[in-house]
Design an enzyme around this catalytic site. Structure first.
Site, PDB file in Angstrom:
ATOM      1  N   LYS A  81       0.837  -1.219   0.000  1.00 35.54           N
ATOM      2  CA  LYS A  81       0.000   0.000   0.000  1.00 35.54           C
ATOM      3  C   LYS A  81       0.867   1.262   0.000  1.00 35.54           C
ATOM      4  O   LYS A  81       0.611   2.204  -0.739  1.00 35.54           O
ATOM      5  CB  LYS A  81      -0.912   0.040   1.244  1.00 35.54           C
ATOM      6  CG  LYS A  81      -1.854  -1.135   1.357  1.00 35.54           C
ATOM      7  CD  LYS A  81      -2.727  -1.032   2.597  1.00 35.54           C
ATOM      8  CE  LYS A  81      -1.956  -1.076   3.901  1.00 35.54           C
ATOM      9  NZ  LYS A  81      -1.251  -2.349   4.151  1.00 35.54           N
ATOM     10  N   ARG A 160      -9.047   1.085   9.606  1.00 32.00           N
ATOM     11  CA  ARG A 160      -8.609  -0.297   9.768  1.00 32.00           C
ATOM     12  C   ARG A 160      -9.610  -1.130  10.542  1.00 32.00           C
ATOM     13  O   ARG A 160      -9.386  -2.327  10.729  1.00 32.00           O
ATOM     14  CB  ARG A 160      -7.306  -0.272  10.554  1.00 32.00           C
ATOM     15  CG  ARG A 160      -6.109  -0.823   9.827  1.00 32.00           C
ATOM     16  CD  ARG A 160      -4.975  -0.704  10.812  1.00 32.00           C
ATOM     17  NE  ARG A 160      -3.831  -1.413  10.390  1.00 32.00           N
ATOM     18  CZ  ARG A 160      -2.780  -0.860   9.790  1.00 32.00           C
ATOM     19  NH1 ARG A 160      -2.789   0.427   9.505  1.00 32.00           N
ATOM     20  NH2 ARG A 160      -1.741  -1.586   9.489  1.00 32.00           N
ATOM     21  N   ARG A 199      11.585  -6.402   3.951  1.00 32.13           N
ATOM     22  CA  ARG A 199      11.570  -4.925   3.866  1.00 32.13           C
ATOM     23  C   ARG A 199      12.710  -4.324   4.693  1.00 32.13           C
ATOM     24  O   ARG A 199      12.988  -4.749   5.804  1.00 32.13           O
ATOM     25  CB  ARG A 199      10.237  -4.385   4.376  1.00 32.13           C
ATOM     26  CG  ARG A 199      10.244  -2.867   4.478  1.00 32.13           C
ATOM     27  CD  ARG A 199       8.885  -2.265   4.653  1.00 32.13           C
ATOM     28  NE  ARG A 199       8.103  -2.873   5.704  1.00 32.13           N
ATOM     29  CZ  ARG A 199       6.797  -2.694   5.867  1.00 32.13           C
ATOM     30  NH1 ARG A 199       6.126  -1.945   5.010  1.00 32.13           N
ATOM     31  NH2 ARG A 199       6.155  -3.262   6.846  1.00 32.13           N
ATOM     32  N   ARG A 232      12.114  -2.778  10.327  1.00 27.63           N
ATOM     33  CA  ARG A 232      11.107  -2.286  11.260  1.00 27.63           C
ATOM     34  C   ARG A 232      10.873  -3.320  12.358  1.00 27.63           C
ATOM     35  O   ARG A 232      10.815  -4.516  12.084  1.00 27.63           O
ATOM     36  CB  ARG A 232       9.786  -2.033  10.513  1.00 27.63           C
ATOM     37  CG  ARG A 232       9.572  -0.604  10.126  1.00 27.63           C
ATOM     38  CD  ARG A 232       8.429  -0.402   9.174  1.00 27.63           C
ATOM     39  NE  ARG A 232       7.136  -0.927   9.584  1.00 27.63           N
ATOM     40  CZ  ARG A 232       6.000  -0.737   8.919  1.00 27.63           C
ATOM     41  NH1 ARG A 232       6.014  -0.030   7.792  1.00 27.63           N
ATOM     42  NH2 ARG A 232       4.879  -1.253   9.322  1.00 27.63           N
ATOM     43  N   ARG A 243       0.159  -9.181  13.325  1.00 28.33           N
ATOM     44  CA  ARG A 243      -0.414  -8.177  12.419  1.00 28.33           C
ATOM     45  C   ARG A 243      -1.363  -8.814  11.414  1.00 28.33           C
ATOM     46  O   ARG A 243      -2.418  -8.266  11.111  1.00 28.33           O
ATOM     47  CB  ARG A 243       0.713  -7.459  11.658  1.00 28.33           C
ATOM     48  CG  ARG A 243       1.474  -6.484  12.537  1.00 28.33           C
ATOM     49  CD  ARG A 243       2.777  -6.089  11.917  1.00 28.33           C
ATOM     50  NE  ARG A 243       2.616  -5.232  10.760  1.00 28.33           N
ATOM     51  CZ  ARG A 243       3.589  -5.004   9.884  1.00 28.33           C
ATOM     52  NH1 ARG A 243       4.777  -5.589  10.025  1.00 28.33           N
ATOM     53  NH2 ARG A 243       3.391  -4.193   8.869  1.00 28.33           N
TER      54      ARG A 243
HETATM   55  P1  AP5 Z   1       5.005  -1.571   1.603  1.00 29.69           P
HETATM   56  O1  AP5 Z   1       4.626  -0.675   0.473  1.00 29.69           O
HETATM   57  O2  AP5 Z   1       5.856  -1.005   2.693  1.00 29.69           O
HETATM   58  O3  AP5 Z   1       3.699  -2.311   2.179  1.00 29.69           O
HETATM   59  P2  AP5 Z   1       2.511  -1.757   3.063  1.00 29.69           P
HETATM   60  O4  AP5 Z   1       1.263  -2.422   2.586  1.00 29.69           O
HETATM   61  O5  AP5 Z   1       2.520  -0.263   3.117  1.00 29.69           O
HETATM   62  O6  AP5 Z   1       2.947  -2.389   4.438  1.00 29.69           O
HETATM   63  P3  AP5 Z   1       2.944  -1.806   5.887  1.00 29.69           P
HETATM   64  O7  AP5 Z   1       3.604  -2.852   6.730  1.00 29.69           O
HETATM   65  O8  AP5 Z   1       3.562  -0.430   5.948  1.00 29.69           O
HETATM   66  O9  AP5 Z   1       1.462  -1.736   6.185  1.00 29.69           O
HETATM   67  P4  AP5 Z   1       0.827  -1.865   7.528  1.00 29.69           P
HETATM   68  O10 AP5 Z   1      -0.572  -1.624   7.154  1.00 29.69           O
HETATM   69  O11 AP5 Z   1       1.069  -3.044   8.356  1.00 29.69           O
HETATM   70  O12 AP5 Z   1       1.643  -0.798   8.385  1.00 29.69           O
HETATM   71  P5  AP5 Z   1       1.269   0.647   8.899  1.00 29.69           P
HETATM   72  O13 AP5 Z   1       2.486   1.449   8.793  1.00 29.69           O
HETATM   73  O14 AP5 Z   1      -0.004   1.143   8.303  1.00 29.69           O
HETATM   74  O15 AP5 Z   1       5.745  -2.836   0.962  1.00 29.69           O
HETATM   75  C1  AP5 Z   1       6.230  -3.897   1.791  1.00 29.69           C
HETATM   76  C2  AP5 Z   1       7.546  -4.436   1.195  1.00 29.69           C
HETATM   77  O16 AP5 Z   1       7.288  -4.998  -0.091  1.00 29.69           O
HETATM   78  C3  AP5 Z   1       8.639  -3.374   0.970  1.00 29.69           C
HETATM   79  O17 AP5 Z   1       9.887  -3.959   1.229  1.00 29.69           O
HETATM   80  C4  AP5 Z   1       8.507  -3.017  -0.516  1.00 29.69           C
HETATM   81  O18 AP5 Z   1       9.735  -2.571  -1.055  1.00 29.69           O
HETATM   82  C5  AP5 Z   1       8.085  -4.355  -1.094  1.00 29.69           C
HETATM   83  N1  AP5 Z   1       7.225  -4.225  -2.271  1.00 29.69           N
HETATM   84  C6  AP5 Z   1       6.219  -3.335  -2.463  1.00 29.69           C
HETATM   85  N2  AP5 Z   1       5.629  -3.542  -3.655  1.00 29.69           N
HETATM   86  C7  AP5 Z   1       6.293  -4.592  -4.223  1.00 29.69           C
HETATM   87  C8  AP5 Z   1       6.151  -5.304  -5.451  1.00 29.69           C
HETATM   88  N3  AP5 Z   1       5.228  -4.971  -6.338  1.00 29.69           N
HETATM   89  N4  AP5 Z   1       6.978  -6.349  -5.695  1.00 29.69           N
HETATM   90  C9  AP5 Z   1       7.928  -6.712  -4.777  1.00 29.69           C
HETATM   91  N5  AP5 Z   1       8.119  -6.075  -3.605  1.00 29.69           N
HETATM   92  C10 AP5 Z   1       7.302  -5.035  -3.324  1.00 29.69           C
HETATM   93  O19 AP5 Z   1       0.913   0.329  10.434  1.00 29.69           O
HETATM   94  C11 AP5 Z   1       1.890  -0.109  11.353  1.00 29.69           C
HETATM   95  C12 AP5 Z   1       1.226  -0.299  12.713  1.00 29.69           C
HETATM   96  O20 AP5 Z   1       0.698   0.955  13.198  1.00 29.69           O
HETATM   97  C13 AP5 Z   1       0.034  -1.264  12.763  1.00 29.69           C
HETATM   98  O21 AP5 Z   1       0.427  -2.595  12.902  1.00 29.69           O
HETATM   99  C14 AP5 Z   1      -0.711  -0.732  14.011  1.00 29.69           C
HETATM  100  O22 AP5 Z   1      -0.089  -1.168  15.196  1.00 29.69           O
HETATM  101  C15 AP5 Z   1      -0.528   0.757  13.902  1.00 29.69           C
HETATM  102  N6  AP5 Z   1      -1.612   1.406  13.143  1.00 29.69           N
HETATM  103  C16 AP5 Z   1      -1.464   2.160  12.029  1.00 29.69           C
HETATM  104  N7  AP5 Z   1      -2.662   2.609  11.608  1.00 29.69           N
HETATM  105  C17 AP5 Z   1      -3.586   2.120  12.465  1.00 29.69           C
HETATM  106  C18 AP5 Z   1      -5.004   2.213  12.520  1.00 29.69           C
HETATM  107  N8  AP5 Z   1      -5.703   2.899  11.604  1.00 29.69           N
HETATM  108  N9  AP5 Z   1      -5.657   1.567  13.526  1.00 29.69           N
HETATM  109  C19 AP5 Z   1      -4.976   0.865  14.464  1.00 29.69           C
HETATM  110  N10 AP5 Z   1      -3.630   0.733  14.459  1.00 29.69           N
HETATM  111  C20 AP5 Z   1      -2.926   1.357  13.452  1.00 29.69           C
END
Ligand code: AP5
Length: 294
Positions: A81, A160, A199, A232, A243
């Site tokens: 994402k 979420r 990552r 991370r 997660r």
């Molecule tokens: P990446 O683009 O980083 O993936 P992502 O979907 O953004 O993954 P995240 O882990 O950042 O999402 P998340 O939803 O768990 O974390 P968030 O920060 O929101 O890509 C991942 C990897 O794949 C990278 O290495 C990239 O290079 C690679 N890649 C990408 N595209 C590719 C492709 N096409 N081919 C190959 N490789 C590829 O949340 C973190 C934490 O914060 C949560 O766990 C929670 O504790 C808290 N939190 C955040 N928001 C909330 C909320 N709204 N409610 C409650 N808790 C929350």
């Protein structure tokens, strides 16, 4: 006619506005129409929130547009994402608003700058659990001008839970604005785990790499800014499992919620980031046509 991904999908495009976000994660796409002179958008008002002295001001904000894009990106952790949000920001000129980025920015502040609610939120995050709705909503609500601004937004990681989705819906209804689309990225579980565990993130410029799929030429050093790459905390195996369970339990039900509202746009997240971007733009093209004929 130009392919869907090279058009502006009927949304007014202001060529003066171009965005590069501080967490830019991939080499800029040469085909993007809006890439020639990057204007910095540091998203500081989103990342830092309101301060007593009003010091946090974005260095550029999206110009007002007649039909700004208002998108939610859904999908399991690690599906890509954030990577797509960066590319879509460059293409569509809306602000990339990630709640995970707000928590990570807060974790870098000195302890005395963190509220008790934020300290507790960071503990949830490290364990891979969802932060309670009340904390998340408080944080989003105080940044609501970023959502209600007339340049549009790309929400990544919010909402979420059903509670968060209802809160967002109410907020937008009070301002009589609607979501353009909710993009749901789909990928098999084994590929999601592979993306998460490989990552690496730059501790300085926040660029995101993958050890095999998108490696930095500098190995453990960021090839954009020379910063150190790190894994991370919540990308370790024990947190990844938590997660993914939290996603299945709390976030997956949003797919039906948004399908019922008629705004869901499913996108297969296999392939390169550019290929997925192309699929996303085609999906948005169809969503735009649906709105026009409704
Ligand atoms: P990446 O683009 O980083 O993936 P992502 O979907 O953004 O993954 P995240 O882990 O950042 O999402 P998340 O939803 O768990 O974390 P968030 O920060 O929101 O890509 C991942 C990897 O794949 C990278 O290495 C990239 O290079 C690679 N890649 C990408 N595209 C590719 C492709 N096409 N081919 C190959 N490789 C590829 O949340 C973190 C934490 O914060 C949560 O766990 C929670 O504790 C808290 N939190 C955040 N928001 C909330 C909320 N709204 N409610 C409650 N808790 C929350």
């Amino acid at each position: 006619m130009a392919p869907a991904e090279d058009r502006d999908l009927g949304h007014e495009f202001d060529p003066r506005f171009r965005v590069i976000s501080v967490t830019a994660r991939g080499a800029p796409l040469r085909t993007l129409p809006s890439m020639n002179a990057p204007i910095k958008n540091d998203r500081i008002e989103w990342l830092q929130g309101p301060s007593a002295d009003g010091a946090a001001k974005c260095s550029s904000i999206p110009a007002g547009r007649k039909n700004p894009w208002r998108l939610v990106l859904l999908g399991a952790p690690g599906v890509g994402k954030g990577t797509q949000a960066e590319l879509l920001t460059e293409r569509l000129g809306a602000c990339h608003l990630s709640t995970g980025d707000v928590f990570r920015a807060a974790s870098k502040r000195k302890d005395c700058d963190q509220s008790p609610a934020m300290v507790a939120a960071l503990d949830y995050m490290r364990r891979g659990e969802l932060v309670p709705d009340s904390t998340v909503w408080e944080m989003v609500r105080e940044r609501s001008h970023c959502i209600l601004g007339c340049g549009g937004f790309i929400l990544d990681g919010f909402p979420r839970t059903l509670g968060q989705a209802e809160s967002l819906k109410e907020l937008m209804e009070t301002e009589s604005i609607a979501l353009s689309a909710v993009v749901n990225y789909e990928l098999p579980l084994d590929e999601i785990v592979e993306r998460l565990s490989g990552r690496r993130t730059c501790e300085q410029c926040k660029a995101v790499f993958h050890v095999t799929e998108r490696p930095s030429k500098g190995g453990a050093i960021c090839d954009r800014c020379g910063g150190r790459l790190y894994q991370r905390e919540d990308d370790r195996p024990e947190s990844i499992t938590v997660r993914l369970e939290a996603y299945e339990r709390s976030t997956a039900p949003l797919i039906q919620f948004y399908r019922n509202l008629g705004v869901l746009t499913p996108v297969v997240a296999k392939g390169t980031p550019d290929e997925i971007l192309g699929r996303t733009m085609k999906g948005l093209d169809r969503a735009n046509d649906r709105v026009k004929t409704a």
